[in-house]
Design a protein around this motif. Structure first.
Motif, PDB file in Angstrom:
ATOM      1  N   GLN A   1       0.862  -1.059  -0.127  1.00  0.00           N
ATOM      2  CA  GLN A   1       0.017   0.049   0.069  1.00  0.00           C
ATOM      3  C   GLN A   1       1.037   1.325  -0.062  1.00  0.00           C
ATOM      4  OE1 GLN A   1      -2.213  -1.493   3.387  1.00  0.00           O
ATOM      5  NE2 GLN A   1      -4.054  -1.106   2.371  1.00  0.00           N
ATOM      6  N   HIS A   2       2.048   0.988   0.831  1.00  0.00           N
ATOM      7  CA  HIS A   2       2.963   2.507   0.518  1.00  0.00           C
ATOM      8  C   HIS A   2       3.188   2.446  -0.706  1.00  0.00           C
ATOM      9  CE1 HIS A   2       3.737   3.646   4.773  1.00  0.00           C
ATOM     10  NE2 HIS A   2       3.622   2.233   5.148  1.00  0.00           N
ATOM     11  N   TRP A   3       3.522   1.467  -1.305  1.00  0.00           N
ATOM     12  CA  TRP A   3       4.198   1.471  -2.808  1.00  0.00           C
ATOM     13  C   TRP A   3       3.159   2.143  -3.652  1.00  0.00           C
ATOM     14  CZ3 TRP A   3       9.022   0.901  -4.762  1.00  0.00           C
ATOM     15  CH2 TRP A   3       9.134   0.615  -6.069  1.00  0.00           C
TER      16      TRP A   3
ATOM     17  N   ASP B   1       6.706  -3.953   7.189  1.00  0.00           N
ATOM     18  CA  ASP B   1       5.359  -4.270   6.614  1.00  0.00           C
ATOM     19  C   ASP B   1       4.512  -4.628   7.854  1.00  0.00           C
ATOM     20  OD1 ASP B   1       3.546  -5.106   4.697  1.00  0.00           O
ATOM     21  OD2 ASP B   1       5.188  -6.379   3.657  1.00  0.00           O
ATOM     22  N   PHE B   2       3.048  -4.759   7.176  1.00  0.00           N
ATOM     23  CA  PHE B   2       1.719  -5.167   8.140  1.00  0.00           C
ATOM     24  C   PHE B   2       2.400  -6.346   8.953  1.00  0.00           C
ATOM     25  CE2 PHE B   2      -2.228  -7.301   8.583  1.00  0.00           C
ATOM     26  CZ  PHE B   2      -2.659  -6.656   9.540  1.00  0.00           C
TER      27      PHE B   2
ATOM     28  N   GLN C   1       2.599   9.066   0.618  1.00  0.00           N
ATOM     29  CA  GLN C   1       4.029   9.668  -0.394  1.00  0.00           C
ATOM     30  C   GLN C   1       5.117   8.918  -0.112  1.00  0.00           C
ATOM     31  OE1 GLN C   1       3.563  14.052  -0.430  1.00  0.00           O
ATOM     32  NE2 GLN C   1       1.556  13.787  -1.401  1.00  0.00           N
ATOM     33  N   SER C   2       5.303   7.821   0.468  1.00  0.00           N
ATOM     34  CA  SER C   2       6.466   7.155   0.989  1.00  0.00           C
ATOM     35  C   SER C   2       7.343   7.238  -0.150  1.00  0.00           C
ATOM     36  CB  SER C   2       6.137   5.648   1.471  1.00  0.00           C
ATOM     37  OG  SER C   2       5.232   5.700   2.605  1.00  0.00           O
ATOM     38  N   LEU C   3       7.106   6.725  -1.360  1.00  0.00           N
ATOM     39  CA  LEU C   3       7.890   6.675  -2.442  1.00  0.00           C
ATOM     40  C   LEU C   3       8.378   7.884  -2.836  1.00  0.00           C
ATOM     41  CD1 LEU C   3       9.148   4.337  -4.381  1.00  0.00           C
ATOM     42  CD2 LEU C   3       7.198   4.373  -5.745  1.00  0.00           C
ATOM     43  N   GLN C   4       7.571   8.997  -2.888  1.00  0.00           N
ATOM     44  CA  GLN C   4       7.949  10.053  -3.154  1.00  0.00           C
ATOM     45  C   GLN C   4       8.893  10.707  -2.131  1.00  0.00           C
ATOM     46  OE1 GLN C   4       4.791  12.994  -3.750  1.00  0.00           O
ATOM     47  NE2 GLN C   4       6.148  14.673  -3.751  1.00  0.00           N
ATOM     48  N   LEU C   5       9.054  10.416  -0.973  1.00  0.00           N
ATOM     49  CA  LEU C   5       9.772  10.959   0.394  1.00  0.00           C
ATOM     50  C   LEU C   5      11.041  10.241  -0.024  1.00  0.00           C
ATOM     51  CD1 LEU C   5       7.568  10.809   3.291  1.00  0.00           C
ATOM     52  CD2 LEU C   5       8.470  12.830   2.198  1.00  0.00           C
ATOM     53  N   LEU C   6      10.969   8.915  -0.353  1.00  0.00           N
ATOM     54  CA  LEU C   6      12.184   8.173  -0.645  1.00  0.00           C
ATOM     55  C   LEU C   6      12.984   8.789  -1.690  1.00  0.00           C
ATOM     56  CD1 LEU C   6      14.211   6.009  -0.031  1.00  0.00           C
ATOM     57  CD2 LEU C   6      12.567   4.445  -1.073  1.00  0.00           C
ATOM     58  N   ARG C   7      12.493   9.007  -2.784  1.00  0.00           N
ATOM     59  CA  ARG C   7      12.957   9.443  -3.917  1.00  0.00           C
ATOM     60  C   ARG C   7      13.370  10.960  -3.908  1.00  0.00           C
ATOM     61  NH1 ARG C   7       8.876   6.745  -8.365  1.00  0.00           N
ATOM     62  NH2 ARG C   7       9.857   4.610  -8.261  1.00  0.00           N
ATOM     63  N   GLU C   8      12.697  11.837  -3.275  1.00  0.00           N
ATOM     64  CA  GLU C   8      13.168  13.202  -3.165  1.00  0.00           C
ATOM     65  C   GLU C   8      14.030  13.385  -2.093  1.00  0.00           C
ATOM     66  OE1 GLU C   8       9.635  15.474  -3.578  1.00  0.00           O
ATOM     67  OE2 GLU C   8       9.196  14.550  -5.369  1.00  0.00           O
ATOM     68  N   GLY C   9      14.061  12.693  -1.240  1.00  0.00           N
ATOM     69  CA  GLY C   9      14.906  13.057   0.311  1.00  0.00           C
ATOM     70  C   GLY C   9      16.364  12.708  -0.104  1.00  0.00           C
ATOM     71  N   GLU C  10      16.720  13.022   0.963  1.00  0.00           N
ATOM     72  CA  GLU C  10      18.511  12.757   1.072  1.00  0.00           C
ATOM     73  C   GLU C  10      18.554  11.887   2.433  1.00  0.00           C
ATOM     74  OE1 GLU C  10      20.592  12.975  -1.014  1.00  0.00           O
ATOM     75  OE2 GLU C  10      19.281  13.899  -2.663  1.00  0.00           O
TER      76      GLU C  10
ATOM     77  N   PRO D   1       3.449 -13.754   2.456  1.00  0.00           N
ATOM     78  CA  PRO D   1       5.038 -13.562   2.701  1.00  0.00           C
ATOM     79  C   PRO D   1       5.446 -13.097   1.213  1.00  0.00           C
ATOM     80  CG  PRO D   1       4.338 -16.079   2.765  1.00  0.00           C
ATOM     81  CD  PRO D   1       3.264 -15.233   2.921  1.00  0.00           C
ATOM     82  N   ASP D   2       5.066 -13.688   0.048  1.00  0.00           N
ATOM     83  CA  ASP D   2       5.451 -13.113  -1.344  1.00  0.00           C
ATOM     84  C   ASP D   2       5.434 -11.549  -1.393  1.00  0.00           C
ATOM     85  OD1 ASP D   2       6.374 -15.928  -1.630  1.00  0.00           O
ATOM     86  OD2 ASP D   2       4.563 -16.307  -2.906  1.00  0.00           O
ATOM     87  N   THR D   3       4.302 -11.122  -0.996  1.00  0.00           N
ATOM     88  CA  THR D   3       4.118  -9.731  -0.858  1.00  0.00           C
ATOM     89  C   THR D   3       5.200  -8.816  -0.216  1.00  0.00           C
ATOM     90  OG1 THR D   3       1.675 -10.165  -1.410  1.00  0.00           O
ATOM     91  CG2 THR D   3       2.514  -7.939  -0.723  1.00  0.00           C
ATOM     92  N   LEU D   4       5.492  -9.366   1.013  1.00  0.00           N
ATOM     93  CA  LEU D   4       6.356  -8.831   1.783  1.00  0.00           C
ATOM     94  C   LEU D   4       7.703  -8.981   1.218  1.00  0.00           C
ATOM     95  CD1 LEU D   4       7.999  -8.088   4.542  1.00  0.00           C
ATOM     96  CD2 LEU D   4       7.937 -10.514   5.125  1.00  0.00           C
ATOM     97  N   LEU D   5       8.168 -10.036   0.498  1.00  0.00           N
ATOM     98  CA  LEU D   5       9.404 -10.053   0.046  1.00  0.00           C
ATOM     99  C   LEU D   5       9.573  -9.277  -1.407  1.00  0.00           C
ATOM    100  CD1 LEU D   5      10.109 -14.101   0.149  1.00  0.00           C
ATOM    101  CD2 LEU D   5      10.997 -12.126   1.416  1.00  0.00           C
ATOM    102  N   HIS D   6       8.422  -9.165  -2.057  1.00  0.00           N
ATOM    103  CA  HIS D   6       8.139  -8.476  -3.448  1.00  0.00           C
ATOM    104  C   HIS D   6       8.434  -6.907  -2.977  1.00  0.00           C
ATOM    105  CE1 HIS D   6       7.613  -7.219  -7.651  1.00  0.00           C
ATOM    106  NE2 HIS D   6       6.601  -6.362  -6.844  1.00  0.00           N
ATOM    107  N   TYR D   7       7.628  -6.390  -2.308  1.00  0.00           N
ATOM    108  CA  TYR D   7       7.685  -5.004  -2.034  1.00  0.00           C
ATOM    109  C   TYR D   7       8.874  -4.567  -1.085  1.00  0.00           C
ATOM    110  CZ  TYR D   7       3.294  -4.499  -4.505  1.00  0.00           C
ATOM    111  OH  TYR D   7       2.311  -4.699  -5.644  1.00  0.00           O
ATOM    112  N   GLY D   8       9.227  -5.415  -0.367  1.00  0.00           N
ATOM    113  CA  GLY D   8      10.528  -5.186   0.575  1.00  0.00           C
ATOM    114  C   GLY D   8      11.787  -5.043  -0.342  1.00  0.00           C
TER     115      GLY D   8
END
Length: 255
Positions: free
Chosen positions: A71-73, A97-98, A80-89, A106-113
Protein backbone atom coordinates in the motif's frame (compact mmCIF):
# COMPACT_ATOMS: atom_id res chain seq x y z
CA UNK A 1 11.18 -23.05 20.60
CA UNK A 2 14.28 -25.22 20.80
CA UNK A 3 17.64 -24.18 22.13
CA UNK A 4 19.19 -25.03 18.76
CA UNK A 5 16.81 -22.67 16.99
CA UNK A 6 17.61 -19.87 19.46
CA UNK A 7 21.33 -20.38 18.81
CA UNK A 8 20.85 -20.27 15.04
CA UNK A 9 18.67 -17.17 15.29
CA UNK A 10 21.15 -15.30 17.44
CA UNK A 11 24.07 -16.28 15.21
CA UNK A 12 22.31 -15.01 12.09
CA UNK A 13 21.08 -11.92 13.91
CA UNK A 14 24.54 -11.09 15.19
CA UNK A 15 26.08 -11.47 11.74
CA UNK A 16 23.49 -9.13 10.24
CA UNK A 17 24.00 -6.68 13.11
CA UNK A 18 27.78 -6.78 12.67
CA UNK A 19 27.39 -5.55 9.10
CA UNK A 20 25.53 -2.51 10.40
CA UNK A 21 27.77 -1.85 13.39
CA UNK A 22 30.82 -1.60 11.17
CA UNK A 23 29.27 1.33 9.31
CA UNK A 24 28.76 4.90 10.44
CA UNK A 25 25.68 5.77 12.48
CA UNK A 26 22.99 7.08 10.10
CA UNK A 27 22.13 10.73 10.72
CA UNK A 28 18.96 10.99 8.63
CA UNK A 29 16.53 8.07 8.84
CA UNK A 30 13.20 7.54 7.08
CA UNK A 31 10.82 5.09 8.75
CA UNK A 32 8.21 3.54 6.42
CA UNK A 33 5.60 1.51 8.26
CA UNK A 34 2.36 1.59 10.22
CA UNK A 35 1.09 1.78 13.80
CA UNK A 36 3.89 -0.49 15.07
CA UNK A 37 6.17 2.40 14.09
CA UNK A 38 4.10 5.38 15.20
CA UNK A 39 2.75 3.99 18.50
CA UNK A 40 4.41 5.99 21.28
CA UNK A 41 6.54 7.85 18.73
CA UNK A 42 9.17 5.16 18.17
CA UNK A 43 11.32 7.19 15.72
CA UNK A 44 11.41 10.12 18.16
CA UNK A 45 12.37 7.84 21.03
CA UNK A 46 15.28 6.42 19.03
CA UNK A 47 16.43 9.96 18.25
CA UNK A 48 16.09 10.96 21.91
CA UNK A 49 18.19 7.99 23.03
CA UNK A 50 20.88 9.00 20.55
CA UNK A 51 20.74 12.65 21.59
CA UNK A 52 21.24 11.65 25.23
CA UNK A 53 24.63 10.26 24.16
CA UNK A 54 25.46 13.27 21.97
CA UNK A 55 24.75 11.32 18.79
CA UNK A 56 22.75 13.07 16.09
CA UNK A 57 19.96 11.04 14.48
CA UNK A 58 17.15 12.91 12.73
CA UNK A 59 14.09 10.84 11.91
CA UNK A 60 11.12 11.20 9.61
CA UNK A 61 8.26 8.77 9.19
CA UNK A 62 5.67 7.85 6.59
CA UNK A 63 3.07 5.81 8.45
CA UNK A 64 -0.59 4.92 8.52
CA UNK A 65 -2.42 2.36 10.63
CA UNK A 66 -2.72 -1.19 9.29
CA UNK A 67 -0.72 -0.35 6.17
CA UNK A 68 1.43 -2.79 4.20
CA UNK A 69 4.51 -2.03 2.12
CA UNK A 70 2.40 -2.79 -0.96
CA UNK A 71 0.00 0.00 0.00
CA UNK A 72 2.92 2.34 0.65
CA UNK A 73 4.30 1.50 -2.79
CA UNK A 74 0.97 2.20 -4.50
CA UNK A 75 0.46 5.44 -2.60
CA UNK A 76 -2.78 4.36 -0.96
CA UNK A 77 -4.26 6.24 2.02
CA UNK A 78 -2.72 9.43 0.60
CA UNK A 79 0.75 8.18 1.55
CA UNK A 80 3.75 9.58 -0.29
CA UNK A 81 6.40 7.16 0.94
CA UNK A 82 7.96 6.53 -2.46
CA UNK A 83 8.05 10.24 -3.23
CA UNK A 84 9.67 11.00 0.13
CA UNK A 85 12.28 8.33 -0.50
CA UNK A 86 13.06 9.51 -4.03
CA UNK A 87 13.16 13.22 -3.21
CA UNK A 88 14.81 13.08 0.22
CA UNK A 89 18.43 12.61 1.20
CA UNK A 90 18.46 9.82 3.79
CA UNK A 91 21.34 7.81 5.16
CA UNK A 92 19.01 4.97 6.10
CA UNK A 93 15.52 3.70 5.37
CA UNK A 94 13.62 1.47 7.80
CA UNK A 95 10.99 -0.84 6.28
CA UNK A 96 8.18 -2.30 8.38
CA UNK A 97 5.42 -4.31 6.75
CA UNK A 98 1.97 -5.10 8.12
CA UNK A 99 2.41 -7.24 11.23
CA UNK A 100 0.74 -10.37 9.78
CA UNK A 101 2.21 -10.07 6.28
CA UNK A 102 5.04 -12.54 6.89
CA UNK A 103 2.43 -15.17 7.77
CA UNK A 104 -0.46 -14.33 5.47
CA UNK A 105 1.26 -12.94 2.37
CA UNK A 106 5.02 -13.61 2.55
CA UNK A 107 5.55 -13.25 -1.20
CA UNK A 108 4.13 -9.74 -1.03
CA UNK A 109 6.45 -8.88 1.85
CA UNK A 110 9.44 -10.11 -0.14
CA UNK A 111 8.40 -8.42 -3.39
CA UNK A 112 7.66 -4.94 -2.07
CA UNK A 113 10.46 -5.09 0.47
CA UNK A 114 12.85 -5.70 -2.43
CA UNK A 115 11.26 -2.87 -4.44
CA UNK A 116 11.69 -0.36 -1.63
CA UNK A 117 15.22 -1.61 -0.92
CA UNK A 118 16.17 -1.04 -4.56
CA UNK A 119 14.83 2.51 -4.40
CA UNK A 120 16.69 3.22 -1.16
CA UNK A 121 19.97 1.87 -2.50
CA UNK A 122 19.59 3.92 -5.67
CA UNK A 123 19.61 6.96 -3.39
CA UNK A 124 22.65 5.73 -1.49
CA UNK A 125 20.71 4.84 1.67
CA UNK A 126 21.25 1.75 3.80
CA UNK A 127 18.25 -0.49 4.35
CA UNK A 128 17.08 -1.72 7.76
CA UNK A 129 14.25 -4.23 8.22
CA UNK A 130 12.10 -3.75 11.30
CA UNK A 131 11.48 -7.37 12.32
CA UNK A 132 8.31 -7.17 14.41
CA UNK A 133 6.90 -9.43 17.12
CA UNK A 134 4.30 -12.19 17.45
CA UNK A 135 0.85 -11.40 18.75
CA UNK A 136 0.52 -12.07 22.47
CA UNK A 137 -1.87 -14.98 22.00
CA UNK A 138 0.45 -16.95 19.67
CA UNK A 139 4.19 -16.66 20.37
CA UNK A 140 4.84 -19.37 17.77
CA UNK A 141 4.27 -16.76 15.07
CA UNK A 142 7.76 -15.42 15.73
CA UNK A 143 9.60 -18.22 13.96
CA UNK A 144 7.87 -17.45 10.65
CA UNK A 145 8.20 -13.68 11.04
CA UNK A 146 11.90 -14.07 11.76
CA UNK A 147 12.45 -16.45 8.85
CA UNK A 148 10.78 -14.19 6.28
CA UNK A 149 12.54 -11.01 7.35
CA UNK A 150 15.88 -12.81 7.29
CA UNK A 151 15.06 -14.10 3.79
CA UNK A 152 14.29 -10.55 2.67
CA UNK A 153 17.52 -9.32 4.25
CA UNK A 154 19.50 -11.87 2.24
CA UNK A 155 17.67 -10.92 -0.95
CA UNK A 156 18.34 -7.20 -0.72
CA UNK A 157 21.48 -6.97 1.42
CA UNK A 158 19.64 -5.26 4.28
CA UNK A 159 20.26 -5.27 8.01
CA UNK A 160 17.66 -6.84 10.28
CA UNK A 161 16.62 -4.97 13.42
CA UNK A 162 15.64 -8.00 15.55
CA UNK A 163 12.87 -6.47 17.64
CA UNK A 164 10.66 -9.57 17.60
CA UNK A 165 13.38 -11.83 19.01
CA UNK A 166 14.06 -9.22 21.70
CA UNK A 167 10.40 -9.26 22.70
CA UNK A 168 10.46 -13.05 22.71
CA UNK A 169 13.51 -13.04 24.99
CA UNK A 170 11.96 -10.45 27.31
CA UNK A 171 8.73 -12.41 27.66
CA UNK A 172 10.61 -15.64 28.43
CA UNK A 173 12.72 -13.98 31.13
CA UNK A 174 9.97 -11.85 32.64
CA UNK A 175 6.45 -13.03 31.81
CA UNK A 176 5.14 -10.25 34.04
CA UNK A 177 6.50 -7.42 31.91
CA UNK A 178 3.79 -5.65 29.93
CA UNK A 179 5.14 -5.14 26.42
CA UNK A 180 1.72 -5.09 24.78
CA UNK A 181 -1.06 -2.56 24.57
CA UNK A 182 -4.36 -3.96 25.93
CA UNK A 183 -5.25 -5.05 22.37
CA UNK A 184 -2.41 -7.63 22.68
CA UNK A 185 -0.94 -6.53 19.35
CA UNK A 186 0.42 -2.99 19.56
CA UNK A 187 3.27 -2.00 21.89
CA UNK A 188 2.83 -0.50 25.32
CA UNK A 189 5.21 2.31 26.36
CA UNK A 190 7.52 -0.40 27.75
CA UNK A 191 7.30 -2.36 24.51
CA UNK A 192 8.23 0.73 22.53
CA UNK A 193 11.10 1.47 24.92
CA UNK A 194 12.51 -2.04 24.32
CA UNK A 195 12.04 -1.60 20.57
CA UNK A 196 13.86 1.74 20.65
CA UNK A 197 16.75 0.14 22.59
CA UNK A 198 17.18 -2.43 19.81
CA UNK A 199 17.14 0.26 17.13
CA UNK A 200 19.62 2.37 19.09
CA UNK A 201 22.01 -0.57 19.38
CA UNK A 202 21.76 -1.43 15.68
CA UNK A 203 22.14 2.16 14.46
CA UNK A 204 25.04 3.12 16.73
CA UNK A 205 26.80 -0.17 17.50
CA UNK A 206 26.80 0.94 21.13
CA UNK A 207 25.27 -0.84 24.09
CA UNK A 208 21.92 0.60 25.17
CA UNK A 209 22.70 -0.26 28.80
CA UNK A 210 22.78 2.98 30.77
CA UNK A 211 20.47 5.00 28.55
CA UNK A 212 18.03 7.37 30.29
CA UNK A 213 14.87 5.98 31.82
CA UNK A 214 13.07 9.16 30.76
CA UNK A 215 13.14 10.14 27.10
CA UNK A 216 12.56 13.80 26.33
CA UNK A 217 11.95 15.98 23.33
CA UNK A 218 10.72 19.56 22.91
CA UNK A 219 7.72 21.10 21.20
CA UNK A 220 7.79 24.09 18.84
CA UNK A 221 7.79 26.44 21.82
CA UNK A 222 10.79 24.72 23.36
CA UNK A 223 8.74 23.11 26.11
CA UNK A 224 9.58 19.61 27.34
CA UNK A 225 7.77 16.64 25.87
CA UNK A 226 8.05 13.35 27.72
CA UNK A 227 8.15 10.59 25.12
CA UNK A 228 8.55 7.74 27.59
CA UNK A 229 9.02 7.24 31.32
CA UNK A 230 10.10 3.84 32.64
CA UNK A 231 11.02 2.56 36.07
CA UNK A 232 14.73 1.93 36.63
CA UNK A 233 14.06 -1.80 36.83
CA UNK A 234 12.08 -2.05 33.60
CA UNK A 235 14.38 0.29 31.67
CA UNK A 236 17.52 -1.61 32.67
CA UNK A 237 15.84 -4.92 31.85
CA UNK A 238 14.90 -3.69 28.36
CA UNK A 239 18.39 -2.30 27.81
CA UNK A 240 20.02 -5.60 28.79
CA UNK A 241 17.69 -7.68 26.64
CA UNK A 242 18.46 -5.50 23.62
CA UNK A 243 22.19 -5.67 24.30
CA UNK A 244 22.02 -9.44 24.71
CA UNK A 245 20.13 -9.99 21.44
CA UNK A 246 22.64 -7.82 19.57
CA UNK A 247 25.73 -9.31 21.19
CA UNK A 248 26.67 -5.99 22.81
CA UNK A 249 28.27 -5.62 26.26
CA UNK A 250 26.31 -4.87 29.40
CA UNK A 251 28.17 -1.61 29.84
CA UNK A 252 26.92 1.92 30.27
CA UNK A 253 27.87 4.18 27.38
CA UNK A 254 30.44 6.83 28.27
CA UNK A 255 28.97 10.21 29.01
Amino acid sequence: MTKAFHTTLLTVGFLLFSLSASAQTPEKVLFIGNSYTYFWNLPHQVAAMAESQKINITTRQSTSGGTSLAQHWRGEKKLQSLQLLREGEYDAVVLQDFSMQALNAPDTLLHYGQQFANEAKAKGARVFLYMTWARAFDPYMQATITSKYEELARMCGATVVPVGPAWERARSLRPDIELYDPDQSHPSPTGTYLTACVFYGVFTGQSPVGLPIRLLSTDHAGEKLYLNIQSKEDALFCQKVAADILGLPFESPEK
